[in-house]
Design a protein around this motif. Structure first.
Motif, short mmCIF file in Angstrom:
data_model
loop_
_atom_site.label_atom_id
_atom_site.label_comp_id
_atom_site.label_asym_id
_atom_site.label_seq_id
_atom_site.Cartn_x
_atom_site.Cartn_y
_atom_site.Cartn_z
N CYS A 127 -1.49 -0.31 5.11
CA CYS A 127 -0.54 -1.33 5.20
C CYS A 127 -0.77 -2.52 4.20
O CYS A 127 -1.69 -2.72 4.10
CB CYS A 127 -0.64 -2.22 6.66
SG CYS A 127 -0.86 -0.76 7.93
N CYS A 128 0.70 -3.14 4.08
CA CYS A 128 0.38 -4.40 3.30
C CYS A 128 -0.21 -5.23 4.63
O CYS A 128 0.00 -5.13 5.61
CB CYS A 128 1.67 -4.81 2.65
SG CYS A 128 2.26 -3.62 1.65
N PHE A 136 -4.70 -0.96 0.90
CA PHE A 136 -3.82 -1.85 1.12
C PHE A 136 -3.35 -2.36 -0.21
O PHE A 136 -4.02 -2.49 -1.05
CB PHE A 136 -4.54 -2.90 2.21
CG PHE A 136 -5.52 -3.76 1.80
CD1 PHE A 136 -5.47 -4.86 1.07
CD2 PHE A 136 -6.93 -3.27 2.03
CE1 PHE A 136 -6.62 -5.71 0.64
CE2 PHE A 136 -8.08 -3.98 1.80
CZ PHE A 136 -7.97 -5.10 0.95
N THR A 142 5.81 1.49 -1.41
CA THR A 142 4.85 0.24 -1.12
C THR A 142 5.44 -0.71 0.13
O THR A 142 4.53 -1.52 0.50
CB THR A 142 4.98 -0.57 -2.19
OG1 THR A 142 6.12 -0.55 -2.76
CG2 THR A 142 3.77 -0.35 -3.37
N HIS A 146 2.58 2.51 2.41
CA HIS A 146 2.22 1.28 2.85
C HIS A 146 3.00 0.85 3.79
O HIS A 146 4.22 0.31 3.40
CB HIS A 146 1.69 0.52 1.81
CG HIS A 146 0.34 0.76 1.19
ND1 HIS A 146 -0.15 0.04 0.17
CD2 HIS A 146 -0.73 1.59 1.52
CE1 HIS A 146 -1.15 0.49 -0.23
NE2 HIS A 146 -1.82 1.60 0.72
#
Ligand code: BDP
Length: 509
Positions: A221-222, A254, A420, A464
């Motif tokens: 994940c961001c 990340f 992303t 992500h």
């Protein structure tokens, strides 16, 4: 402290800082998320009380990174800051301030690069120092407490080899240490510093991202540095918590969306074996086009210079982290504009000249057929919100759009593609059947739909999710008290989606 050189180091001040010591200006710095230091020796009175004053200014303009502008509405209303990014623009001293002392001769910087080969690894090192020329340098490589390689030399750079060695990677985050010492003629240590490093390679080959020669699929994940109690202020337990949550879900990576994170985050990523796409704070370039940074035939040289300077600062800070596997030079710039080509040719060239060892990317929002910059980077990164900002509630259509869109990127550039960002705002505790936007069920269905498409496309090298946790933004009709695309709440409790991702990622290779 007496007789020593005394330094002040700020971890991050958003966005501009001017620092005075005892009424005299010591230094200034521009760039909200990176460290700066200055020698304060002649400004300080050892053994007495000293006054340190910092002026902080978070106004943005067209030459700052990120850009923004102060709008003065007609009619005498208060000026306001217009920003082109979706997170709260906290002002202040966000990270630690250190006061430290060194001898007259001290180390300033160490660069470590590794080249693993059959049976042994070559470690090249470079030192920078300040003050008088030391007589010799001693460099040792430590595996825990054991010295595995050592050299004494009059040079500021060299190479050490040792073997056998252990590679660094997710699941085996093995770290070595390099200890550098500056010695005087009598063999006394004038200064020393110990830096962690890991041995790993990263490369892009065909449609694959390779880590240590093996294909790697990025799952994660961001984030944002954001917490209800401290805003963006450094909070070490939060960093530990967030990276633990990523690992709990089975994530291996990340991105530091949309600015460099605290150094402690990068150190922890090294220790936990998480892969990081390290992003510089260039978010929203040309976003609204009011004062474009690039237009055909004209690139704003001042913005470009700030951009390159901050990338260099990021490189210098993060270059030795094995966790950093790629540089992202911008988030969602207007890469469809003609002027973007000249601008990003320079930005990418700067990054490559600093670091030939890591892939470079920028995170695109443009449509594949309109983008003009994908040829500049090593892998394509795209953010997509089909089924959210468009095709609202229509996940069947979203899947079609996503599939077609990712294929077009791949056909056009023949490079690996990384998703992303993708995500849906979700109010924790809101449930609907059938799944409707903003409900926990919709977030899970949204992620599941995307996952199905990604699994079909073998040129996709990672996913992500946007975002690890809910975070604060400016107020707007699109935001239900901040951005709610977190799979965890802002307090770090799981929504259904976190359990879904855990199932997907822990069950996957
Ligand atoms: C993306 C941006 C991100 C936003 C996200 C969203 O990169 O900063 O927060 O959209 O709208 O385009 O949630």
């Amino acid at each position: 402290w007496a007789g020593k050189r005394i330094w002040l180091r700020f971890g991050a001040v958003n966005y501009r800082a001017t620092v005075w010591v005892n009424g005299r200006k010591l230094t200034e710095w521009e760039g909200g998320h990176l460290p700066f230091a200055a020698e304060a020796t002649s400004f300080l009175r050892v053994g007495e009380e000293n006054t340190l004053a910092v002026k902080v200014n978070n106004l943005l303009d067209w030459t700052t990174i990120p850009p923004g502008r102060v709008v003065k509405p007609p009619g005498g209303e208060k000026p306001r800051l217009e920003q082109y990014f979706d997170f709260f623009h906290y002002a202040g001293i966000h990270r630690s301030v250190h006061l430290y002392a060194t001898g007259p001769t001290c180390l300033h910087d160490i660069t470590i690069r590794t080249r693993p080969m059959a049976g042994k690894v070559l470690v090249s090192w470079t030192l920078e120092h300040d003050g008088e020329e030391p007589y010799r340098r001693r460099v040792r490589i430590l595996d825990h407490e054991e010295v595995v390689a050592e050299v004494e030399t009059a040079e500021n750079q060299g190479e050490l080899a040792f073997g056998p060695y252990r590679l660094w990677g997710p699941g085996h985050p093995y770290l070595y240490r390099l200890r550098a010492e500056l010695l005087d003629g009598a063999g006394r240590v004038l200064d020393s510093y110990t830096e962690d490093f890991g041995i790993r390679t990263v490369a892009v080959e065909g449609d694959r991202l390779l880590l240590n020669g093996e294909p790697v699929y990025l799952k994660g994940c961001c984030r944002h540095e954001d917490f209800h109690l401290v805003g963006r202020g450094l909070h070490l337990p939060l960093i530990q918590k967030d990276l633990n949550l990523l690992r709990w879900m089975g994530a291996n990576s990340f991105r530091t969306s949309h600015y460099p994170y605290a150094e402690e985050t990068m150190m922890l990523a090294d220790r936990l074996g998480l892969l990081v796409i390290d992003e510089c704070p260039a978010v929203g370039l040309n976003a609204w086009g009011a004062f474009p940074v690039f237009v055909p035939g004209r690139v704003d040289e001042k913005t470009l210079a700030t951009h390159c300077r901050l990338m260099e600062a990021l490189y210098r800070r993060d270059k030795n982290h094995p966790s950093v596997i790629a540089w992202s030079v911008a988030n969602e710039p207007a890469s469809e504009e003609e002027g973007a080509v000249e601008y990003f040719t320079k930005v990418v060239a700067t990054m490559r000249s600093l670091d030939p060892t890591r892939p470079v990317t920028f995170v695109a929002s443009a449509a594949a057929e309109q983008d003009r910059c994908g040829h500049l980077v090593d892998f394509i990164s795209v953010n997509r919100y089909f089924g959210w900002y468009t095709e609202e509630g229509r996940l069947d259509l979203a899947a079609e759009r996503l599939r077609a869109d990712l294929r077009r990127w791949h056909e056009r550039y023949g490079k690996p593609v990384m998703l992303t960002e993708f995500g849906a705002d979700t109010v924790a505790g809101l449930h609907t059947l059938p799944p409707q936007m903003f409900s926990e069920e919709y977030q899970v269905e949204f992620l599941r739909t995307y996952a199905r498409v990604l699994d079909e496309l073998d040129f996709v090298v990672g996913e992500h999710v946007w975002n690890l946790a809910d975070f604060m933004t400016n107020q707007s009709i699109r935001r239900v008290v901040g951005n709610r695309k977190g799979v965890f709440t802002r307090e770090r409790q799981p929504k259904m989606a976190a359990h879904y991702l855990r199932e997907r990622w822990t069950g996957q290779k």
